[in-house]
Design an enzyme around this catalytic site. Structure first.
Site, PDB file in Angstrom:
ATOM      1  N   LYS A 279       0.878  -1.170   0.000  1.00  0.00           N
ATOM      2  CA  LYS A 279       0.000   0.000   0.000  1.00  0.00           C
ATOM      3  C   LYS A 279       0.915   1.220   0.000  1.00  0.00           C
ATOM      4  CE  LYS A 279      -3.398   2.702   2.426  1.00  0.00           C
ATOM      5  NZ  LYS A 279      -3.922   3.104   3.754  1.00  0.00           N
TER       6      LYS A 279
ATOM      7  N   ALA B  63      -9.669   5.593   4.160  1.00  0.00           N
ATOM      8  CA  ALA B  63      -9.449   6.746   5.052  1.00  0.00           C
ATOM      9  C   ALA B  63     -10.690   7.607   5.212  1.00  0.00           C
ATOM     10  CB  ALA B  63      -8.280   7.604   4.589  1.00  0.00           C
ATOM     11  N   GLY B  64     -10.984   7.918   6.466  1.00  0.00           N
ATOM     12  CA  GLY B  64     -12.031   8.873   6.787  1.00  0.00           C
ATOM     13  C   GLY B  64     -13.401   8.293   7.062  1.00  0.00           C
TER      14      GLY B  64
ATOM     15  N   SER C 158      -9.383   3.587  11.810  1.00  0.00           N
ATOM     16  CA  SER C 158      -9.736   4.448  12.940  1.00  0.00           C
ATOM     17  C   SER C 158     -11.164   4.242  13.415  1.00  0.00           C
ATOM     18  CB  SER C 158      -9.533   5.916  12.559  1.00  0.00           C
ATOM     19  OG  SER C 158      -8.188   6.177  12.227  1.00  0.00           O
TER      20      SER C 158
END
Length: 279
Positions: free
Chosen positions: A121, A208-209, A231
């Protein structure tokens, strides 16, 4: 997987289409998860296993020495015989640095008995405040790594032109961010992401996010091949429960995409006939 009663064609679709390919390798789950940011190893291992992910990302910088590999207890708790490791170049600020770390990642996989694992990645992030990927550095590093036989999964801002350039030089996937890393803001640039998905002939993995399972549902509904989540699971009050929610969200969104939603209407359309009404 639980499937409701359906005809044979639909049953085959639901069973088979849940799998996807990256560079010729077949993966069962369309949910990819990260290994960082958890409060402890117990939460991390339980959440990753609960997610039923086929691919887990690992920051090479955390595992780049043999001694670190042996002492990183998280890997001891993960079923590496069934999980595919995706080394990432997190923390790299230049193309040259990312190239060196990618080589360490391939060596790391070989020492963990994934000798045919050339995946990386690719992250090149020079911006310390917003953590937005460097498009020029990413393109340079990607071209070099592809030519060296790596299976490159580049992390990018959702720029359709950059996405096409990366695909043209041989990247195995495109990984546009939904919103800044760790922000939990969900899908912030839907139009560009839809263009990338529509134009791509390689898997598009939204990364992401994402903040909760509804974000994963929406990402899959617009045609994303898979999503990568870290996350949102690690920072949840119950990481294991959120891992399960993300797993189900990915399945739900994928099924909705395959089903093709109804056409929107500006007017109400009665669901019952207007004739035969008894007064």
């Amino acid at each position: 997987m639980t499937i409701l009663m359906c005809n044979s064609e639909e049953s085959d679709l639901l069973n088979v289409d849940d799998q996807f390919l990256i560079s010729g390798k077949l993966f069962e789950s369309r949910l990819m998860v990260g290994t960082g940011k958890y409060k402890n190893i117990k939460d991390a291992s339980k959440s990753i296993i609960m997610s039923q992910a086929s691919i887990v990302t690992v920051a090479v910088r955390r595992l780049q020495s043999a001694s670190n590999l042996k002492s990183d207890r998280l890997l001891d708790f993960l079923p590496l015989d069934s999980l595919w490791l995706l080394p990432n170049t997190a923390g790299c600020t230049t193309a040259q640095e990312a190239i060196r770390v990618a080589a360490l990642g391939r060596e790391m996989c070989a020492r963990l008995d994934q000798v045919d694992n050339n995946f990386v990645k690719l992250e090149v992030i020079a911006d310390p405040q917003y953590l937005l990927p460097d498009p020029i550095g990413t393109l340079k590093a990607a071209e070099y790594l592809v030519n060296k036989g790596y299976t490159v999964l580049p992390y990018i801002y959702p720029d359709p032109m950059l996405a096409k350039q990366l695909e043209d030089i041989g990247c195995a996937t495109i990984m546009p961010l939904a919103s800044p890393i760790g922000s939990g803001k969900g899908l912030q640039n839907m139009e560009n992401m839809q263009i990338i998905i529509n134009n791509a002939s390689v898997p598009v993995i939204i990364d992401a996010g994402l903040g909760t399972s509804s974000d994963a549902v929406k990402a899959m509904e617009i045609g994303s091949t898979a999503v990568l989540v870290n996350s949102a699971i690690a920072y949840a009050k119950s990481p294991t429960l959120m891992a399960e929610a993300m797993r189900l969200g990915v399945i739900s969104g994928r099924y909705a995409y395959l089903a093709k939603r109804m056409t929107k209407s500006d007017r109400a359309i009665a669901s019952s006939p207007g004739t035969g009404i008894i007064f």
